[in-house]
Each structure stands twice: as C-alpha cells, then as structure tokens.
Design an enzyme around this catalytic site. Structure first.
Site, PDB file in Angstrom:
ATOM      1  N   ASP A 251       0.831  -1.190   0.000  1.00  0.00           N
ATOM      2  CA  ASP A 251       0.000   0.000   0.000  1.00  0.00           C
ATOM      3  C   ASP A 251       0.872   1.249   0.000  1.00  0.00           C
ATOM      4  O   ASP A 251       1.880   1.288  -0.708  1.00  0.00           O
ATOM      5  CB  ASP A 251      -0.941  -0.026   1.213  1.00  0.00           C
ATOM      6  CG  ASP A 251      -2.260   0.664   0.934  1.00  0.00           C
ATOM      7  OD1 ASP A 251      -2.354   1.897   1.144  1.00  0.00           O
ATOM      8  OD2 ASP A 251      -3.199  -0.009   0.495  1.00  0.00           O
TER       9      ASP A 251
ATOM     10  N   HIS B 188      -3.682   5.827   3.930  1.00  0.00           N
ATOM     11  CA  HIS B 188      -4.390   4.654   3.411  1.00  0.00           C
ATOM     12  C   HIS B 188      -3.826   3.349   3.972  1.00  0.00           C
ATOM     13  O   HIS B 188      -4.563   2.490   4.472  1.00  0.00           O
ATOM     14  CB  HIS B 188      -4.319   4.681   1.890  1.00  0.00           C
ATOM     15  CG  HIS B 188      -5.285   3.793   1.185  1.00  0.00           C
ATOM     16  ND1 HIS B 188      -4.954   2.516   0.784  1.00  0.00           N
ATOM     17  CD2 HIS B 188      -6.557   3.985   0.770  1.00  0.00           C
ATOM     18  CE1 HIS B 188      -5.982   1.970   0.153  1.00  0.00           C
ATOM     19  NE2 HIS B 188      -6.978   2.836   0.128  1.00  0.00           N
TER      20      HIS B 188
ATOM     21  N   SER C 282     -11.338  -0.940  -0.386  1.00  0.00           N
ATOM     22  CA  SER C 282      -9.990  -0.983   0.189  1.00  0.00           C
ATOM     23  C   SER C 282     -10.017  -1.459   1.623  1.00  0.00           C
ATOM     24  O   SER C 282      -9.085  -2.135   2.088  1.00  0.00           O
ATOM     25  CB  SER C 282      -9.355   0.413   0.157  1.00  0.00           C
ATOM     26  OG  SER C 282      -8.843   0.733  -1.105  1.00  0.00           O
TER      27      SER C 282
END
Length: 445
Positions: A155, A203, A402
C-alpha cells in the site's frame, strides 16, 4: 461517473504532479477527455506499451515498420534485478491504441502500461476520510486471533505517528504481539506545501489498523508500493511485489487494496510474473479489493479470482464492500462473478494521522451511482464538500472496498490461528459458510 463529475481529472493532475520528469499519465479508454462523451476508466503511461521480453526486439521492428515515423522505437528501461519477462516499448508520439492493434495482428502480446492505484479505478475511493473520535469499527477482537500468521500489506506505507495507536504497537503477554512494521513516511513527506495532509497518505495505516482489529496478534508489515500519489505502473508494481517477497519471504497473506480497469478488460500483463509465482507458492493467498465504481467490469488484480491461474479457487480472493447496515452491497462497490465475497466497507473507523485536511470532491445531495439512491445514507451524500477543511486527531472514518479487504484478510488470519491451517484452507472454510449477499445491481440501472 457522471459527465459532470470532475474527480477523475483532478486526481489525474495529482498523479502527474507526482510523476518523475519525462513521464505523463493520460486517460483511457481511447477518446476519453474532459467534456467528451467517452468517460475515463483508467490512467496509463503516455508514449509506451508493454510487451514480453522475448518479443521486445520483434515488437520494436514491427511498430517501426507498420507505423513509420521520425522517432525511433526503442526498448525502454532495464529489467528489475534480472527478474521478470516484460519490457516497455517507447513509441514516441505514435497512437498507442493503433500500436497495440498492430502488434496483436502480428501475434505479439502487448498492452497499454496501466497505472494501478489505491484510489480505485476512477482514481477515487468510496469517499474521503473524515475525522472521528471512535469507537473503532470494526472493534478490537480477541487478543490471540491471528497469532503466528504473517500478512504483507502492499500500500502507501505507514504514517510517522502510527505507533500512537496501541493496537498497532507491540504488546507483551500470551501471545507476544509484534508491532506493525514496514515503510514509515517521514513527517514532512505526509504534508503538501501548504501543510495539509496529502490525499491517501494514511491509506496503508488505516488498512493495517483494520486488519489488526480483526486479528490483533497477526504479524503485519506494510510496504510503500505506490510511490506516485498512491499509484504505480503495472510493470513496476509487479517487480516491486517480487522484490519484496524475495527479500522478506512469502507471507501467509498478501493484502492489496489497489487496482485498475484495463483497455480491453483483459488481465494486467504487468502482474503476470507475480501471479504465476503466487500460484506456485501454496502457502500464500492474495486478498484484493474489487474497486469502487459500482460496476461489473473487471478490476485488476482482484479479477484474477476468475482467471485460469485461480482455477482451484484458492490463489486469489476478491473483496467487495457491504453497506453500513449489512443488508446489501455498498453503492460504490464493484460486483459480478469475479467478486468472491463482500465485507463491511462503509464508514469504518481506524488509525489515521493528525493534522489539517482539505476536501477536494464536489459536494453531492444524491448518490453518484444511482438517482435516487437505492438505500438511505450512502457515502456519496457527504456533508463536507470541496474547499472545506477539517482537522484530524489520529482517527478517521473512511469507506471503500480498500477497507473491506483487510477485514477479510484478518478473518482468514484469525481462522488460521484458530484451526492451525494454511491461508488458502482457512479462506475456503470461511467461504463455505459465508452469508449470501443480495446482488443489487438492478437497482443501479
């Protein structure tokens, strides 16, 4: 995405600002442009196509013969540490779509060089993060769940203050729980020149937090595999995956919350080497996000779940998102026979960073995927709008496939530690008993 929706073009500008000199991202499919009737579906590298190493010389000669011009066609870039079977062709200003067509007629496999992004196929997640005071959603599970299981999260890396969240830090006792580790962002790199938190910088941290809530004892390592504002070129990502796994070993689970659609819906050529090697490592399972476009078009690499490489059904598992009430699919979630399972994906609450954030999406009062919305309270109808600012103090609420993905990865890790089975066996056991999710695609037409 509606014709008036400018988010793709705004995100494309962010991506181009992050790319090295000499590289430029453009929109696909053919004809996509601001104001055009052709809606953008993905981003790809201008001036280049991807071919197999064995075909590179013949491909260059073929393009030069069929598309003559003043610019020489050349094989660009070096193979990564001698690994891989793919190379880029630099074709200059030649029409990339015609180039791929010409090569196909000569039986040479090729593709555009797609950008794989954590922001989803339309370069946008389900929504933007908003500050939260908690509680965590999903909540912290039993302390021993996931003990002895290794998970690699590919990521955006970890924010500098991620260990302020105790469920990401090491903990003594039975079992001893290792801290989440990986690539940590320097504090200054998390902010833009105006001192604002960059889009998607948290994220990877958020995903690690969700995973550890579901499987608190899992050994989680987060890598920064998306260096260009949360994006990576498909062939570079393939090389990065293999390099990381060579250096650190193949984990029980690879969690990947990123992807793209492709020009002709075909599998990502740039990940072919990785997927082939994954199939040959029976101890590793890829859990991949299905994407946030509310459509059935394949989203890669999640769509490898229906490719021949996954014929046994236990190599790749693709994850869509449920809406907040759990009664059906979230409006933004991609769906179709290539999506393996669905998990909660709306308004999850977990680890982020602290600081000011500027909102960049146009405000809406209706669902961007259905008008009227097919369920109340979907994430499209956010209260914050473009130009608003908010201050985060460590936690965020965020939506997207996600974040459904690490819930499933964590459930598999927990099952592994409970039953003492492999990741692929644990996934098969969980899927055999999963709750059926209604397909609400008819409500979106």
């Amino acid at each position: 995405m509606t014709p008036s929706d400018t988010r793709f073009w705004e995100q494309l500008e962010i991506l181009n600002a992050a790319l090295p000199d000499g590289m430029r991202a453009v929109a696909g499919p053919e004809g996509a442009a601001p104001g055009s009737a052709v809606q953008p579906r993905f981003a790809h590298l201008d001036g280049h196509v991807l071919v197999r190493e064995a075909d590179a010389g013949r491909a260059a000669a073929t393009v030069q013969r069929l598309q003559p011009g003043p610019e020489a066609v050349r094989v660009a870039g070096a193979r990564s540490a001698g690994r891989g079977t793919l190379r880029r062709l630099a074709v200059g200003s030649r029409d990339l779509h015609r180039t791929v067509e010409h090569l196909a007629r000569e039986d040479i496999a090729s593709s555009l060089v797609h950008f794989v992004t954590v922001a989803g196929v339309n370069l946008c997640p389900g929504d933007e993060p908003v500050p939260s005071a908690g509680p965590l959603n999903p909540p912290l599970s039993g302390r021993d769940r996931g003990a002895g299981v290794s998970v690699a999260v590919l990521d955006t890396g970890l924010v500098h203050d991620y260990l302020d969240h105790q469920w990401l830090a090491a903990s003594t006792g039975l079992p001893n729980i290792p801290k989440v580790d990986g690539d940590v962002t320097a504090p200054g790199d998390e902010l833009d020149p105006d001192g604002l938190i960059k889009p998607y910088v948290g994220h990877g941290t958020f995903i690690a937090g969700v995973l550890r809530c579901v499987a608190p004892a899992a050994d989680v390592r987060v890598y920064n595999a998306f260096p260009y504002a949360g994006a990576a070129l498909e062939d570079e990502l393939g090389h990065t995956l293999l390099r990381i796994l060579d250096e650190h070993g193949w984990p029980d689970i690879v969690s990947l919350s990123a992807g793209t659609r492709t020009a002709d819906a075909s599998a990502l050529l740039g990940l072919a080497d990785f997927v082939d090697e994954l199939a040959a490592h029976p101890g590793t399972l890829l859990v991949a996000a299905a994407g946030n476009d509310g459509e059935t078009l394949p989203f890669w690499p999640a769509a490898f779940a229906t490719e021949p490489v996954n014929a046994s059904g236990d190599v790749v598992l693709s994850v869509g998102a449920l809406r907040e009430d759990g009664l059906g699919r979230a409006c933004f979630s991609n769906h179709g026979d290539w999506v393996t399972v669905y998990a909660p994906g709306e308004r999850l609450v977990n680890a982020f960073t602290s600081g000011p954030y500027l909102y960049g999406y146009p405000h809406r009062t209706t669902c961007r995927f259905a008008d009227p919305a097919h369920y109340p309270g979907c994430t499209c109808m956010a209260t914050l709008q473009e130009g608003d600012k908010a201050t985060f103090t460590g936690l965020a609420a965020w939506s997207g496939t996600s974040f459904a993905t690490p819930i499933v990865a964590g459930m598999i890790a927990a099952r592994m530690s409970q039953e003492q089975v492999s990741s692929r066996t644990a996934a098969a056991q969980l899927l055999a008993g999963r709750l059926a999710v209604p397909d609400l695609s008819g409500f979106l037409r």
